[in-house]
Design an enzyme around this catalytic site. Sequence first.
Site, PDB file in Angstrom:
ATOM      1  N   HIS A 128       1.606   4.548  -2.963  1.00 46.73           N
ATOM      2  CA  HIS A 128       1.720   6.146  -2.851  1.00 46.73           C
ATOM      3  C   HIS A 128       3.132   6.386  -3.635  1.00 46.73           C
ATOM      4  O   HIS A 128       3.011   7.462  -4.173  1.00 46.73           O
ATOM      5  CB  HIS A 128       2.008   6.543  -1.284  1.00 46.73           C
ATOM      6  CG  HIS A 128       0.789   6.335  -0.487  1.00 46.73           C
ATOM      7  ND1 HIS A 128      -0.327   6.824  -0.865  1.00 46.73           N
ATOM      8  CD2 HIS A 128       0.281   5.872   0.674  1.00 46.73           C
ATOM      9  CE1 HIS A 128      -1.291   6.747  -0.064  1.00 46.73           C
ATOM     10  NE2 HIS A 128      -0.822   5.914   0.864  1.00 46.73           N
ATOM     11  N   GLU A 143      -5.532   7.178  -0.923  1.00 43.30           N
ATOM     12  CA  GLU A 143      -5.696   6.070  -0.409  1.00 43.30           C
ATOM     13  C   GLU A 143      -6.360   4.701  -0.901  1.00 43.30           C
ATOM     14  O   GLU A 143      -5.725   3.940  -1.086  1.00 43.30           O
ATOM     15  CB  GLU A 143      -6.416   6.343   1.137  1.00 43.30           C
ATOM     16  CG  GLU A 143      -5.691   7.056   1.913  1.00 43.30           C
ATOM     17  CD  GLU A 143      -4.293   6.488   2.501  1.00 43.30           C
ATOM     18  OE1 GLU A 143      -4.055   5.313   2.853  1.00 43.30           O
ATOM     19  OE2 GLU A 143      -3.468   7.264   2.425  1.00 43.30           O
ATOM     20  N   HIS A 146       0.782  -1.217  -0.003  1.00 44.89           N
ATOM     21  CA  HIS A 146       0.010  -0.159   0.082  1.00 44.89           C
ATOM     22  C   HIS A 146       0.926   1.138   0.028  1.00 44.89           C
ATOM     23  O   HIS A 146       0.592   1.989  -0.690  1.00 44.89           O
ATOM     24  CB  HIS A 146      -0.937  -0.067   1.234  1.00 44.89           C
ATOM     25  CG  HIS A 146      -1.511   1.166   1.404  1.00 44.89           C
ATOM     26  ND1 HIS A 146      -2.929   1.656   1.152  1.00 44.89           N
ATOM     27  CD2 HIS A 146      -1.251   2.402   2.045  1.00 44.89           C
ATOM     28  CE1 HIS A 146      -3.046   2.725   1.353  1.00 44.89           C
ATOM     29  NE2 HIS A 146      -2.039   3.355   1.964  1.00 44.89           N
ATOM     30  N   GLU A 147       2.013   1.367   0.695  1.00 45.20           N
ATOM     31  CA  GLU A 147       2.818   2.525   0.947  1.00 45.20           C
ATOM     32  C   GLU A 147       3.557   2.560  -0.465  1.00 45.20           C
ATOM     33  O   GLU A 147       3.596   3.752  -0.930  1.00 45.20           O
ATOM     34  CB  GLU A 147       3.849   2.342   2.025  1.00 45.20           C
ATOM     35  CG  GLU A 147       2.994   2.266   3.618  1.00 45.20           C
ATOM     36  CD  GLU A 147       2.437   3.671   3.807  1.00 45.20           C
ATOM     37  OE1 GLU A 147       2.980   4.603   3.196  1.00 45.20           O
ATOM     38  OE2 GLU A 147       1.312   3.529   4.275  1.00 45.20           O
TER      39      GLU A 147
HETATM   40 ZN   LIG Z   1      -1.880   5.252   2.758  1.00 45.90          ZN
END
Ligand SMILES: [Zn+2]
Length: 453
Positions: free
Chosen positions: A319, A395, A315-316
């Site tokens: 980004h 997100e 997930h990171e």
């Molecule tokens: Zn996040």
Amino acid sequence: MEMETILLYCILVMTWVESSWNFYLVLRQRNVLKTTSVIPHDLNGIISEETFSKARLYNLDSISFGILHSLFDNVVGTLIIILYVMPLLWSYSTSLANKVGFKDSEIIVSIIFMLIMNTFNGLMSLPFAIYSVFVIEEKHGFNKQTPAFFIKDTLKGYFLMQFFIVLLTSPIIYIVNAGGDYFFIYLWLFAVFFTLFFMTIYPDVIAPLFDKYTPLEDGDLRTRIEELAASIQFPLKKIYVVEGSKRSAHSNAYFYGFYKNKRIVLFDTLLIDYVSSDAKNKETASESSEPETKPLVPAEKKGCTNDEVLAVLAHELGHWKGNHVLKQLILSQVNLFFLFMAFSFLFKYDVIYRAFGFYDSQPVIIGLLIILQFIFTPYHFILSFLLTLLTRKYEFEADNFAMRLGKAEFLRKALIKLNKDNLGFPVYDWLYSTFNHSHPPLLERLKALDKVE
Ligand SMILES: [Zn+2]
């Protein structure tokens, strides 16, 4: 009525309208917390009865405390304005500067003024910080700070802030006074330079002042993180574990660093089996002594398994892949440019200073405070709403990226576990959520993860 009185009233009304709106939203959420005592259907199997009720009580406590805190701040802020505290403090700072031999130096007076303001703000928020850490967080099992740690931490933060005030005040005032008609461009360039400088030194110089960062040891987790990074050409330089557990039991993970020099930081609280170096030393020291009797029922472990940690990291990395940090940085610098430009148009109007009780002088630092903090209240309000929307979008994008890497199942598990460990309350008032949640609520993220699968 005089112009300055009208302006003052407008500013007071704006600030109170904004905070009343925030209070209204928070009260709506508080009402949800008070009335939702049974787990809603769609959360069955996601959260246990016990966690649900723990989370409800924790969030109820923190939200009520938050209301008191911001009410206090608003009242103090209003009193400072209507009792003309700022001009009084300014003339006190001027006489102090005169005493130490800096007669009529706007820079020195401004530095003294800002140092006193920062001290005052620190003292005002101190009782709330103490209560929050040692009563609320403590009561709900999150606080890991000892009083000594807290005092050291607070003092370090305070002196660091004082240091940056001294460092930044002089160039800002100098640029405004000496920069001519287009000073806002130089001011902005200075701000961009300083932001980049700060971002560069923060991880190596500032963050270690507050927490201990240890490189992640060789092992399964490390190898797999490196493999994951390599598989998507993420320029991973180092992996650190930060001992967040000395501070609080809340958990997290993030990455930072410019260009090809990325580092990943994992909170030790995120890792289910992490043993800190201190604890290991203790273990070796006590090996010879009597073994401790183990508790009959082991406490339920917090933290994520390696698979789940990897999903969180995926997930990171989403980004990173989506350039989210860079985009947000650019956005904030563009915003700063407009703010400085607007300031350059407004700061010559003496009515702004008179409204706050400055009749014979128009100090730059006071103009900056009034214009950026008070006059722009509606602008900041709208901007922060738009930024919340944007972060929420990012997100979902990051979750989506993790999903495409095949991590949906473990990300699901990790989100549920992190929500449990951090006692997030998964039921929200929609209006409160729209304005306050930069991260989408748990259920929305889980649903989005289900959709594409
Ligand atoms: Zn996040």
